[in-house]
Design a protein around this motif. Structure first.
Motif, PDB file in Angstrom:
ATOM      1  N   PRO A 482       7.187   7.310  -2.423  1.00  0.00           N
ATOM      2  CA  PRO A 482       6.183   7.429  -3.490  1.00  0.00           C
ATOM      3  C   PRO A 482       5.315   6.180  -3.637  1.00  0.00           C
ATOM      4  N   GLY A 483       5.891   5.008  -3.397  1.00  0.00           N
ATOM      5  CA  GLY A 483       5.139   3.771  -3.517  1.00  0.00           C
ATOM      6  C   GLY A 483       3.980   3.685  -2.535  1.00  0.00           C
ATOM      7  N   GLU A 484       4.113   4.378  -1.400  1.00  0.00           N
ATOM      8  CA  GLU A 484       3.032   4.368  -0.409  1.00  0.00           C
ATOM      9  C   GLU A 484       1.827   5.150  -0.920  1.00  0.00           C
ATOM     10  N   LEU A 485       2.085   6.227  -1.645  1.00  0.00           N
ATOM     11  CA  LEU A 485       0.990   6.966  -2.271  1.00  0.00           C
ATOM     12  C   LEU A 485       0.344   6.141  -3.371  1.00  0.00           C
ATOM     13  N   LYS A 486       1.163   5.380  -4.094  1.00  0.00           N
ATOM     14  CA  LYS A 486       0.633   4.516  -5.143  1.00  0.00           C
ATOM     15  C   LYS A 486      -0.316   3.480  -4.549  1.00  0.00           C
ATOM     16  N   THR A 487       0.034   2.965  -3.377  1.00  0.00           N
ATOM     17  CA  THR A 487      -0.848   2.017  -2.685  1.00  0.00           C
ATOM     18  C   THR A 487      -2.199   2.643  -2.394  1.00  0.00           C
ATOM     19  N   LEU A 488      -2.187   3.897  -1.970  1.00  0.00           N
ATOM     20  CA  LEU A 488      -3.436   4.615  -1.701  1.00  0.00           C
ATOM     21  C   LEU A 488      -4.277   4.715  -2.965  1.00  0.00           C
ATOM     22  N   ALA A 489      -3.665   5.177  -4.048  1.00  0.00           N
ATOM     23  CA  ALA A 489      -4.394   5.386  -5.302  1.00  0.00           C
ATOM     24  C   ALA A 489      -4.953   4.077  -5.853  1.00  0.00           C
TER      25      ALA A 489
END
Length: 570
Positions: A482-489
């Protein structure tokens, strides 16, 4: 009544082609309404009206809609197969004076006889086994196949071992706003009815490969995965100076150009292996950010890239971009210093020293933190959101993202030389069959059996790990942290306004995918065409078999095997 017969599916395909559902036009809504109404004419949906819905995919703009339809197996179960496709098409500009006729498949096919078309297209035309027209294979035939099958099984629910969930969306050809926007509605329906999505099938066509020759058998491509796509952005900030005193400043365009030299077609940045190796990054735009002529060095410039991936996360890509930005800055400044020394020597001047610039590489999120300072990050985000919402509705999403970041750079008064790295829309997660779950292993086994039988009967078929194009089923889950998606956002300027994706819904899904659809050639070209015998003779039987075998429990399949009824594909 929708008929699951060759004639019925062919007629439905032609009717769908007549719907001028070009991406980003009102025609998409007209197609959604027509598809909904055709399904609504079926007795099953008249008896179960809540199982047929128009899902909103956007609050503004054209207010486009997707079509969701559900057929429940007569024996209650949670196992469900998703049938997915898009009803938008690209425009017909490439068709020249036949652009209007391209929406009439019969008339357009007849008109091809008088056109100057490639030799392979002319041979296909002469065979009588191919139908030409805009969207005929990408992907109105796939929508017709799934609609006809859904209606047929609604009349024969006792033959279903799984439920069927049909989702037809707009805007796949743009930035998949249809799939992204309908994701919440889809997940809500799944939760509402306690469904377990065991597989998601795409009606995208099996593309013929360039390996096909007059002497060889047809070679079609099926897949059980799809590539991811991410759009890295390099926002370059220089130092202003008059061109007559260029060594007093740093040209942002020079930094951006160096970035392009390091990124574009760089073989070290290719992802994948063997036949699944993806093409390297390609620069899609390089520009300075001023609108008028000036003899001042460009202070801001930007470059963004198309990057395909099967293994890298947004976090991985951000670190790669940081390193490239640092190198681009170092090499640009080294070049300026060397040119300055040579100028001083040749001009015999010592009054034009090159400043000892300190270069910086920042992420969009780090720039946001600078803006927030000791204050509230939510307030800083709200301020940028208000700016993004005020941008013209018809403005390109990438240009909106650049405008938001340009505004942010101004708000923090960032001085160069510096590069801000982040992302622009769209974003597609890679979705691979990792054989890590029972669902993945089951679907892969079924598809391998299908392809083995196709090889024997209708020609060479390759079952590839990853579709090298971009498709909507990328959003059937996120294979990362999930943290990787947070990086994107955090590093996409305008996230939530310019580009939106429900991360909670994406993270709630983990659905294996495969292509089970018709066959054709030359998508988006003026010679786009559909292979009739395969599309309406073989593909329907393949779809029936895949769904049937997915409806057999794992313990039953272990006893019966997965190659039952192989002859049905001949």
């Amino acid at each position: 009544m929708l008929e699951f017969t060759r004639e019925g599916m062919l007629d439905l395909t032609k009717a769908l082609v007549r719907m001028r559902s070009v991406s980003h036009t009102q025609g998409e809504n007209e197609a959604a309404d027509a598809i909904h109404d055709l399904l609504a004419g079926e007795t099953y949906f008249q008896e179960h009206p809540d199982f047929l819905r128009l899902l909103p995919v956007e609050s503004g703009g054209l207010a486009r809609r997707a079509v969701l339809a559900f057929v429940q197996a007569s024996t209650p179960c949670s196992r469900t197969v998703l049938l997915n496709g898009h009803f938008d098409v690209v425009d017909t500009d490439v068709c020249g004076d036949l652009a209007d006729l391209a929406f009439d498949a019969d008339a357009y096919t007849a008109a091809m006889a008088g056109r100057d078309i490639p030799e392979d297209a002319r041979k296909d035309l002469a065979s009588g086994n191919w139908l030409f027209g805009r969207g005929v294979m990408d992907m109105k035939a796939g929508i017709a196949l799934y609609m006809a099958y859904l209606a047929h099984m609604a009349r024969h629910r006792d033959e279903l071992g799984v439920n069927l969930l049909f989702l037809a969306v707009p805007d796949e050809e743009g930035s998949s706003a249809g799939m992204r926007g309908s994701l919440s509605g889809l997940c809500a329906f799944v939760k509402e009815h306690g469904l377990d999505l065991v597989a998601a099938l795409s009606g995208e066509p099996a593309f013929w490969t360039s390996k096909t020759t007059a002497e060889s058998r047809p070679h079609r491509i099926l897949f059980t995965g799809t590539t991811g796509k991410i759009m890295p952005l390099f926002f370059c900030v220089g130092r202003e100076a008059h061109v007559g005193y260029s060594f007093d400043g740093v040209n942002a365009a020079a930094i951006a150009a160096r970035v392009v030299c390091l990124m574009d077609c760089c073989p070290d940045l290719m992802d994948g292996a063997g036949e699944d190796t993806l093409t390297p990054p390609v620069c899609l735009k390089l520009k300075d950010l001023r609108d008028t002529y000036s003899v001042t060095l460009p202070e801001r410039a930007a470059a963004y890239f198309n990057v395909l991936s099967v293994s890298r996360s947004p976090l991985d890509m951000l670190e790669i971009c940081r390193n490239i930005a640092r190198r681009a800055l170092e090499e640009t400044l080294d070049g300026i210093r060397e040119a300055g020394r040579r100028f001083q020597k040749q001009a015999n001047r010592a009054d034009t020293p090159v400043p000892a610039w300190e270069a910086r590489v920042l992420t969009v999120h780090e720039l946001m933190e600078m803006m927030a300072g000791e204050g509230n990050m939510d307030e800083a985000k709200a301020r940028l959101s208000a700016f993004a919402e005020a941008l013209p509705a018809d403005m390109d999403e990438r240009e909106k993202g650049l405008a938001v970041l340009d505004h942010l750079v101004s708000l923090v008064n960032l001085k160069g030389p510096a590069v801000v790295v982040g992302f622009l829309p769209p974003y597609y997660p890679q979705r691979l069959n990792l054989r890590a779950t029972e669902k993945e292993r089951r679907l892969r086994t079924v598809m391998e059996g299908v392809c083995a039988d196709l090889e024997k009967s209708v020609g060479a078929v390759s079952l590839v790990e990853c579709f090298s194009g971009i498709m909507d089923l990328s959003y059937m889950g996120f294979q990362g942290e999930p943290g990787e998606l947070k990086t994107l956002a955090e590093n996409m300027p305008g996230w939530g306004e310019v580009f939106s994706l429900s991360m909670d819904d994406l993270l709630s899904l983990d659905v294996p995918i495969a292509s089970v659809g018709p066959s054709g050639k030359d998508a988006h070209k003026d010679t786009e065409r559909l292979e009739l015998e395969y599309s309406f003779g073989v593909a329907p039987k393949m779809l029936e078999r895949v769904v049937r075998e997915l409806g057999v429990s794992s313990c039953e399949s272990a006893v019966r095997g997965t190659a039952a009824d192989c002859s049905s594909l001949s």
